[in-house]
Motif scaffolding. Sequence first.
Motif, PDB file in Angstrom:
ATOM      1  N   VAL A 109      72.955 -27.601  34.015  1.00 28.34           N
ATOM      2  CA  VAL A 109      72.642 -26.222  33.620  1.00 28.34           C
ATOM      3  C   VAL A 109      73.672 -25.646  32.665  1.00 28.34           C
ATOM      4  CG1 VAL A 109      71.342 -25.769  35.734  1.00 28.34           C
ATOM      5  CG2 VAL A 109      73.764 -25.221  35.672  1.00 28.34           C
ATOM      6  N   THR A 110      74.952 -25.988  32.849  1.00 27.13           N
ATOM      7  CA  THR A 110      75.968 -25.441  31.945  1.00 27.13           C
ATOM      8  C   THR A 110      75.863 -26.058  30.555  1.00 27.13           C
ATOM      9  OG1 THR A 110      77.556 -27.044  32.845  1.00 27.13           O
ATOM     10  CG2 THR A 110      77.620 -24.813  33.739  1.00 27.13           C
ATOM     11  N   ASN A 111      75.584 -27.340  30.490  1.00 26.95           N
ATOM     12  CA  ASN A 111      75.438 -27.975  29.181  1.00 26.95           C
ATOM     13  C   ASN A 111      74.125 -27.592  28.512  1.00 26.95           C
ATOM     14  OD1 ASN A 111      77.628 -30.225  28.408  1.00 26.95           O
ATOM     15  ND2 ASN A 111      77.487 -30.056  30.626  1.00 26.95           N
ATOM     16  N   ALA A 112      73.081 -27.349  29.299  1.00 25.90           N
ATOM     17  CA  ALA A 112      71.834 -26.841  28.726  1.00 25.90           C
ATOM     18  C   ALA A 112      72.059 -25.449  28.143  1.00 25.90           C
ATOM     19  CB  ALA A 112      70.739 -26.802  29.783  1.00 25.90           C
ATOM     20  N   SER A 113      72.902 -24.656  28.805  1.00 24.45           N
ATOM     21  CA  SER A 113      73.237 -23.328  28.306  1.00 24.45           C
ATOM     22  C   SER A 113      73.979 -23.419  26.978  1.00 24.45           C
ATOM     23  CB  SER A 113      74.100 -22.585  29.335  1.00 24.45           C
ATOM     24  OG  SER A 113      74.519 -21.322  28.847  1.00 24.45           O
ATOM     25  N   ILE A 114      74.955 -24.312  26.892  1.00 27.36           N
ATOM     26  CA  ILE A 114      75.707 -24.494  25.648  1.00 27.36           C
ATOM     27  C   ILE A 114      74.799 -25.019  24.545  1.00 27.36           C
ATOM     28  CG2 ILE A 114      77.598 -25.763  24.553  1.00 27.36           C
ATOM     29  CD1 ILE A 114      78.984 -25.793  27.296  1.00 27.36           C
ATOM     30  N   VAL A 147      64.089 -27.473  22.972  1.00 25.64           N
ATOM     31  CA  VAL A 147      64.578 -27.024  24.280  1.00 25.64           C
ATOM     32  C   VAL A 147      64.426 -28.132  25.322  1.00 25.64           C
ATOM     33  CG1 VAL A 147      64.152 -25.424  26.183  1.00 25.64           C
ATOM     34  CG2 VAL A 147      64.224 -24.578  23.833  1.00 25.64           C
ATOM     35  N   SER A 148      63.287 -28.802  25.305  1.00 23.06           N
ATOM     36  CA  SER A 148      63.049 -29.896  26.260  1.00 23.06           C
ATOM     37  C   SER A 148      64.064 -31.022  26.061  1.00 23.06           C
ATOM     38  CB  SER A 148      61.632 -30.439  26.097  1.00 23.06           C
ATOM     39  OG  SER A 148      60.666 -29.429  26.348  1.00 23.06           O
ATOM     40  N   LEU A 149      64.309 -31.389  24.805  1.00 18.61           N
ATOM     41  CA  LEU A 149      65.274 -32.438  24.512  1.00 18.61           C
ATOM     42  C   LEU A 149      66.686 -32.035  24.934  1.00 18.61           C
ATOM     43  CD1 LEU A 149      64.083 -33.658  20.983  1.00 18.61           C
ATOM     44  CD2 LEU A 149      63.858 -34.852  23.174  1.00 18.61           C
ATOM     45  N   PHE A 153      68.617 -34.326  27.499  1.00 19.06           N
ATOM     46  CA  PHE A 153      69.891 -34.912  27.076  1.00 19.06           C
ATOM     47  C   PHE A 153      71.005 -34.569  28.063  1.00 19.06           C
ATOM     48  CE2 PHE A 153      73.861 -34.714  24.563  1.00 19.06           C
ATOM     49  CZ  PHE A 153      73.909 -36.042  24.141  1.00 19.06           C
ATOM     50  N   SER A 154      71.015 -33.338  28.565  1.00 14.73           N
ATOM     51  CA  SER A 154      72.021 -32.926  29.560  1.00 14.73           C
ATOM     52  C   SER A 154      71.882 -33.753  30.832  1.00 14.73           C
ATOM     53  CB  SER A 154      71.864 -31.434  29.880  1.00 14.73           C
ATOM     54  OG  SER A 154      72.104 -30.635  28.745  1.00 14.73           O
ATOM     55  N   LEU A 155      70.649 -33.987  31.253  1.00 11.74           N
ATOM     56  CA  LEU A 155      70.404 -34.785  32.455  1.00 11.74           C
ATOM     57  C   LEU A 155      70.837 -36.234  32.252  1.00 11.74           C
ATOM     58  CD1 LEU A 155      69.204 -34.666  35.319  1.00 11.74           C
ATOM     59  CD2 LEU A 155      66.997 -35.280  34.335  1.00 11.74           C
ATOM     60  N   PHE A 156      70.554 -36.772  31.082  1.00 10.75           N
ATOM     61  CA  PHE A 156      70.944 -38.149  30.779  1.00 10.75           C
ATOM     62  C   PHE A 156      72.467 -38.302  30.773  1.00 10.75           C
ATOM     63  CE2 PHE A 156      72.330 -41.123  27.424  1.00 10.75           C
ATOM     64  CZ  PHE A 156      71.854 -42.316  27.947  1.00 10.75           C
ATOM     65  N   VAL A 186      88.016 -42.126  28.699  1.00 12.44           N
ATOM     66  CA  VAL A 186      87.224 -42.308  27.477  1.00 12.44           C
ATOM     67  C   VAL A 186      85.892 -41.587  27.582  1.00 12.44           C
ATOM     68  CG1 VAL A 186      86.083 -43.993  25.986  1.00 12.44           C
ATOM     69  CG2 VAL A 186      88.341 -44.513  26.942  1.00 12.44           C
ATOM     70  N   THR A 187      85.220 -41.757  28.742  1.00 13.79           N
ATOM     71  CA  THR A 187      83.939 -41.080  28.959  1.00 13.79           C
ATOM     72  C   THR A 187      84.107 -39.576  28.920  1.00 13.79           C
ATOM     73  OG1 THR A 187      83.320 -42.923  30.407  1.00 13.79           O
ATOM     74  CG2 THR A 187      81.922 -40.978  30.452  1.00 13.79           C
ATOM     75  N   GLY A 188      85.200 -39.095  29.521  1.00 12.21           N
ATOM     76  CA  GLY A 188      85.453 -37.657  29.532  1.00 12.21           C
ATOM     77  C   GLY A 188      85.696 -37.104  28.139  1.00 12.21           C
ATOM     78  N   ILE A 189      86.418 -37.861  27.308  1.00 14.87           N
ATOM     79  CA  ILE A 189      86.690 -37.423  25.935  1.00 14.87           C
ATOM     80  C   ILE A 189      85.388 -37.330  25.140  1.00 14.87           C
ATOM     81  CG2 ILE A 189      87.763 -38.053  23.753  1.00 14.87           C
ATOM     82  CD1 ILE A 189      89.698 -36.891  25.760  1.00 14.87           C
ATOM     83  N   VAL A 190      84.539 -38.362  25.281  1.00 12.41           N
ATOM     84  CA  VAL A 190      83.243 -38.354  24.586  1.00 12.41           C
ATOM     85  C   VAL A 190      82.410 -37.163  25.050  1.00 12.41           C
ATOM     86  CG1 VAL A 190      81.070 -39.586  24.249  1.00 12.41           C
ATOM     87  CG2 VAL A 190      83.232 -40.834  24.211  1.00 12.41           C
ATOM     88  N   ASP A 191      82.445 -36.899  26.343  1.00 10.99           N
ATOM     89  CA  ASP A 191      81.692 -35.763  26.884  1.00 10.99           C
ATOM     90  C   ASP A 191      82.194 -34.440  26.312  1.00 10.99           C
ATOM     91  OD1 ASP A 191      79.961 -34.306  28.865  1.00 10.99           O
ATOM     92  OD2 ASP A 191      81.925 -33.719  29.636  1.00 10.99           O
TER      93      ASP A 191
END
Length: 330
Positions: A109-114, A147-149, A153-156, A186-191
């Motif tokens: 939800v937070t990344n969907a908001s951003i 919006v759907s994507l 994408f956030s869920l993925f 590394v994953t955190g940096i990419v995120d």
Amino acid sequence: MKTIDRAELCFSQLNSSCRKTMHPRSLSVLFYVILSSISVLTVALNLLVIISISHFKQLHTPTNLLLFSLAVSDCFVGLLTVFQILVIDGCWYLGEQLCILYYIFDYVVTNASIGTMVLISVDRYVAICDPLYYPSKVTLKRVRTSVSLCWIFSLFCVFVLLKDNLGQPGSYNSCSGECVVLVYYVTGIVDILLSFIGPVIVIIALYLKVFMVVVTQARSMRSRIEAVAVQGSVTVTIKKSEIKAARVLGIVVVVFLACLLPYFCIGLTGDKTLLNASTATVFITLFYFNSCVNPLVYAFFYPWFRRTIKLIVTLKILNSRSCKANLLIS
């Protein structure tokens, strides 16, 4: 050897229990009041946006669909604030499964908001910088797809980010009563690049371009007015419009950065990033507060929103014909 007071443990009956974070009573009460207020205000404000846009047919536009998506994600963020109230003492009492579900839901939800904020900045950029082609470029179908994507994408991303935590929830907890997930460096940096730095660059770049166009148009209009010797109050009005444009765009960028920057800075502290619900409460609360401000920034500047609030509060919305109300009158 100092004996541990059982009252200081999250679970007094367990020797493996985590210790509570002991705050002065006045500070704990302050936290409860602030978090509760943020939660209630965030949910209430965003529900007003959701009801307004979904009920009134005149508001079914591409731009308002983006505001609707933003309000939905921010409304869920307001509900998530309740969990921060539960972990003020640094203890998680809801079990390991709910811990990982909380992080998944929070991330989505937070990344969907951003992401929706980025889409809104693109929408406004096209509307102001390319107004002639706006109706053909920004359609309801394209906005729905975008919006759907954004949500998909956030869920993925959350499943990629937390894949090592999903199989064995709670495996990274050092004691009972802790809610911790492991995110590799590394994953955190990419995120962080995808969910914060990238969106910030896009939003700032687009809003700066929009601001420059607005100011240029306002100055051009003022020059034309002065050319025909019609000055005075009209000139003052144009100046006020420039100031208002600068203020609104400034609020959007400054609030966004101020609320999100401390939270994402946590992700840059170490080889492995541990997101602990106890130590990050203040940063997460500030992060959530942005969702409370969003409806104020994005919706309260619209006159139609003030009209819909009156219709909702006075219960005129219950009238079967209210959905066809003319809200865009000058």
